[in-house]
Write a protein that holds these residues in place. Structure first.
Motif, PDB file in Angstrom:
ATOM      1  N   THR A  54      15.314 -35.010 -55.751  1.00 57.58           N
ATOM      2  CA  THR A  54      15.823 -33.884 -54.824  1.00 57.58           C
ATOM      3  C   THR A  54      14.775 -33.151 -54.090  1.00 57.58           C
ATOM      4  O   THR A  54      13.506 -33.218 -54.544  1.00 57.58           O
ATOM      5  CB  THR A  54      16.223 -32.560 -56.096  1.00 57.58           C
ATOM      6  N   GLN A  73      19.906 -34.584 -51.969  1.00 63.50           N
ATOM      7  CA  GLN A  73      19.828 -35.236 -53.329  1.00 63.50           C
ATOM      8  C   GLN A  73      20.146 -36.878 -53.017  1.00 63.50           C
ATOM      9  O   GLN A  73      21.050 -37.214 -52.448  1.00 63.50           O
ATOM     10  CB  GLN A  73      20.756 -34.789 -54.462  1.00 63.50           C
ATOM     11  N   GLN A  75      20.501 -40.342 -55.089  1.00 65.81           N
ATOM     12  CA  GLN A  75      20.576 -41.198 -56.383  1.00 65.81           C
ATOM     13  C   GLN A  75      20.208 -42.434 -56.148  1.00 65.81           C
ATOM     14  O   GLN A  75      20.773 -43.194 -55.267  1.00 65.81           O
ATOM     15  CB  GLN A  75      22.147 -41.001 -56.718  1.00 65.81           C
ATOM     16  N   ASN A  83      23.691 -43.258 -53.725  1.00 63.16           N
ATOM     17  CA  ASN A  83      24.343 -42.079 -53.255  1.00 63.16           C
ATOM     18  C   ASN A  83      23.457 -41.153 -52.422  1.00 63.16           C
ATOM     19  O   ASN A  83      22.179 -41.065 -52.822  1.00 63.16           O
ATOM     20  CB  ASN A  83      25.121 -41.467 -54.185  1.00 63.16           C
ATOM     21  N   LYS A  84      23.870 -40.310 -51.561  1.00 60.61           N
ATOM     22  CA  LYS A  84      23.124 -39.369 -51.011  1.00 60.61           C
ATOM     23  C   LYS A  84      23.950 -37.939 -50.716  1.00 60.61           C
ATOM     24  O   LYS A  84      25.167 -38.252 -50.184  1.00 60.61           O
ATOM     25  CB  LYS A  84      22.315 -39.492 -49.758  1.00 60.61           C
ATOM     26  N   SER A  85      23.105 -36.815 -50.922  1.00 61.55           N
ATOM     27  CA  SER A  85      24.207 -35.701 -50.501  1.00 61.55           C
ATOM     28  C   SER A  85      23.216 -34.505 -50.016  1.00 61.55           C
ATOM     29  O   SER A  85      22.199 -34.508 -50.390  1.00 61.55           O
ATOM     30  CB  SER A  85      24.772 -35.039 -51.860  1.00 61.55           C
ATOM     31  N   GLN A  86      23.615 -34.149 -48.713  1.00 60.26           N
ATOM     32  CA  GLN A  86      22.766 -33.267 -48.182  1.00 60.26           C
ATOM     33  C   GLN A  86      23.539 -31.844 -47.722  1.00 60.26           C
ATOM     34  O   GLN A  86      24.698 -31.834 -47.497  1.00 60.26           O
ATOM     35  CB  GLN A  86      22.338 -33.802 -46.950  1.00 60.26           C
ATOM     36  N   THR A  87      22.689 -31.045 -47.569  1.00 61.43           N
ATOM     37  CA  THR A  87      23.140 -29.487 -46.819  1.00 61.43           C
ATOM     38  C   THR A  87      21.844 -29.136 -46.109  1.00 61.43           C
ATOM     39  O   THR A  87      20.888 -29.027 -46.369  1.00 61.43           O
ATOM     40  CB  THR A  87      23.221 -28.666 -48.043  1.00 61.43           C
TER      41      THR A  87
END
Length: 91
Positions: A54, A73, A75, A83-87
């Motif tokens: 993170t 984030q 993974q 996986n990837k997640s963004q804001t």
């Protein structure tokens, strides 16, 4: 009369948001992620072997309307990004 509450704080460490597009699922390795983004703010290992990195950076003022926070984030499984997640805030 109301005074104060205009404090300004920085949270986390700035990371290269342009590097996010270079992270390829199933290809980019853990060491490549760290080379691009630096050490994560936190690292969590799940029971299924997935590791979550993170990254967070933000400028937070006493008035939340002026705040800007970027978060990411990543993974990883067996040392490879799955996986990837963004804001990302608009600064």
């Amino acid at each position: 009369m109301f005074w104060g509450c205009s404090t300004y704080n920085t949270v986390g460490q700035k990371f290269d948001t342009t590097a996010i597009d270079r992270i390829e699922l199933g290809k980019t390795t853990e060491s490549e992620v760290i080379s691009m983004l630096g050490a994560p703010r936190s690292e969590t290992m799940l029971q299924n072997g997935i590791v979550i990195y993170t990254y967070v950076f933000g400028d937070i003022s006493g008035f939340m309307a002026n705040s800007a926070v970027d978060s990411l984030q990543i993974q990883l499984y067996n040392g490879v990004v799955i996986n990837k997640s963004q804001t990302l805030s608009k600064r």
